[in-house]
Design a protein around this motif. Structure first.
Motif, short mmCIF file in Angstrom:
data_model
loop_
_atom_site.label_atom_id
_atom_site.label_comp_id
_atom_site.label_asym_id
_atom_site.label_seq_id
_atom_site.Cartn_x
_atom_site.Cartn_y
_atom_site.Cartn_z
N GLN A 1 0.85 -1.19 0.00
CA GLN A 1 0.00 0.00 0.00
C GLN A 1 0.89 1.24 0.00
O GLN A 1 1.81 1.34 0.79
N GLN B 1 -0.82 10.41 5.78
CA GLN B 1 -0.76 9.05 6.31
C GLN B 1 0.67 8.68 6.67
O GLN B 1 0.92 8.06 7.72
N ARG C 1 -8.68 10.87 9.97
CA ARG C 1 -8.80 10.26 8.65
C ARG C 1 -7.60 9.37 8.35
O ARG C 1 -7.74 8.26 7.84
N ALA C 2 -6.43 9.88 8.69
CA ALA C 2 -5.23 9.08 8.46
C ALA C 2 -5.25 7.83 9.35
O ALA C 2 -4.93 6.72 8.89
N ASP D 1 -7.84 6.23 10.54
CA ASP D 1 -8.83 5.28 10.01
C ASP D 1 -8.24 4.45 8.88
O ASP D 1 -8.39 3.23 8.84
N LYS D 2 -7.59 5.15 7.98
CA LYS D 2 -7.02 4.46 6.83
C LYS D 2 -5.90 3.50 7.26
O LYS D 2 -5.83 2.36 6.80
N GLU E 1 -7.34 0.53 8.75
CA GLU E 1 -7.98 -0.28 7.71
C GLU E 1 -6.98 -1.16 6.96
O GLU E 1 -7.25 -2.32 6.69
N ILE E 2 -5.83 -0.59 6.66
CA ILE E 2 -4.85 -1.37 5.91
C ILE E 2 -3.89 -2.13 6.81
O ILE E 2 -2.96 -2.78 6.35
#
Lengths: 132, 132
Positions: free
Chosen positions: B5, B11, B47-48, B50-51, B54-55
């Motif tokens: 990713q 991020q 937001r960062a 969360d991402k 998620e990954i």
DNA sequence: AACACTATGTAATAATATAACATTTACATG
DNA sequence: CATGTAAATGTTATATTATTACATAGTGTT
């Protein structure tokens, strides 16, 4: 058998509410529901919640910041908890599985750490949501 | 092997910070630390986060509202996580135990629920704190 | 270029939880 | 029954954690 804990007024009001709820309740939703009974401030709710968790009458679902009554009448202390959480309908239920609790209570790894407590949350789809 | 990713600017900044931290970091502590790099608002941090969750680059410690970098280089998705948490010094480490993860990933009970994810948090005293 | 998708920026606000301090109640024991 | 002590309560203010809503910008197709 451990001695039965007597709940104080606020503790009883709040426990009864959570115990009747079919789903986990959040602190401010509890607050809203008990305001007519004279409990006006967040801190009054949180204090009762802390105590109820401590004596094992309720559990906190950490991933949801919500509280449910203990399903297991013999549970006196919240030191070994497991829940299943449906990510679709948000239904939560306590898992009472002797094998699982034995396995986890006896778990030891190479870290040299002594575990006195655990909390496990499973996520997935419940039967009902799965079949949709 | 899944594809690597690529992280975006924010991020990457936030992952690097968490990855270097010896302890779990809280969102607003992260925010404070990255303000000099131009990330000014809570939402940019969340937001960062969360991402990254998620990954599978970081995990959230639910009982602490804090985030740590994944210790397990092969972990691509945060779907099976276990941590040990010292209640005295608040040290947190990720447990990588094949037996445990197999046991939990295969766990099924009578509820008919299909579990796709779990999070387990063990509490106790670490070696250091125990000997005090 | 046009499109879709992901990420970013910004302000405002919602939701969750605790600090600090004063007072009251429950109840064991002298 | 007075007195000490621990637990519980009441109240105000505030800290901490997280999201909504809306506008803009970058990235990679086709």
């Amino acid at each position: 058998m451990q001695k039965q804990q007597t709940l104080s007024r606020n503790q009883k009001i709040i426990f009864d509410l959570i115990d009747k709820s079919p789903e986990p309740m959040k602190a401010y939703s509890i607050l809203f529901n008990v305001q007519k009974k004279g409990i006006k401030a967040p801190l009054q709710v949180y204090r009762a919640l802390d105590k109820l968790v401590e004596i094992g009458k309720i559990h906190k679902i950490e991933s949801r910041n919500a509280f449910i009554a203990c399903q297991n009448s013999s549970c006196q202390i919240s030191k070994a908890t497991a829940f299943s959480i449906c990510e679709s309908c948000e239904n939560v239920s306590e898992i009472s599985n002797t094998k699982l609790s034995k396995y986890l209570s006896n778990f030891a790894d190479s870290s040299g750490m002594k575990y006195s407590k655990y909390n496990l949350e499973f996520f997935g789809l419940c039967k009902k949501c799965k079949s949709k």
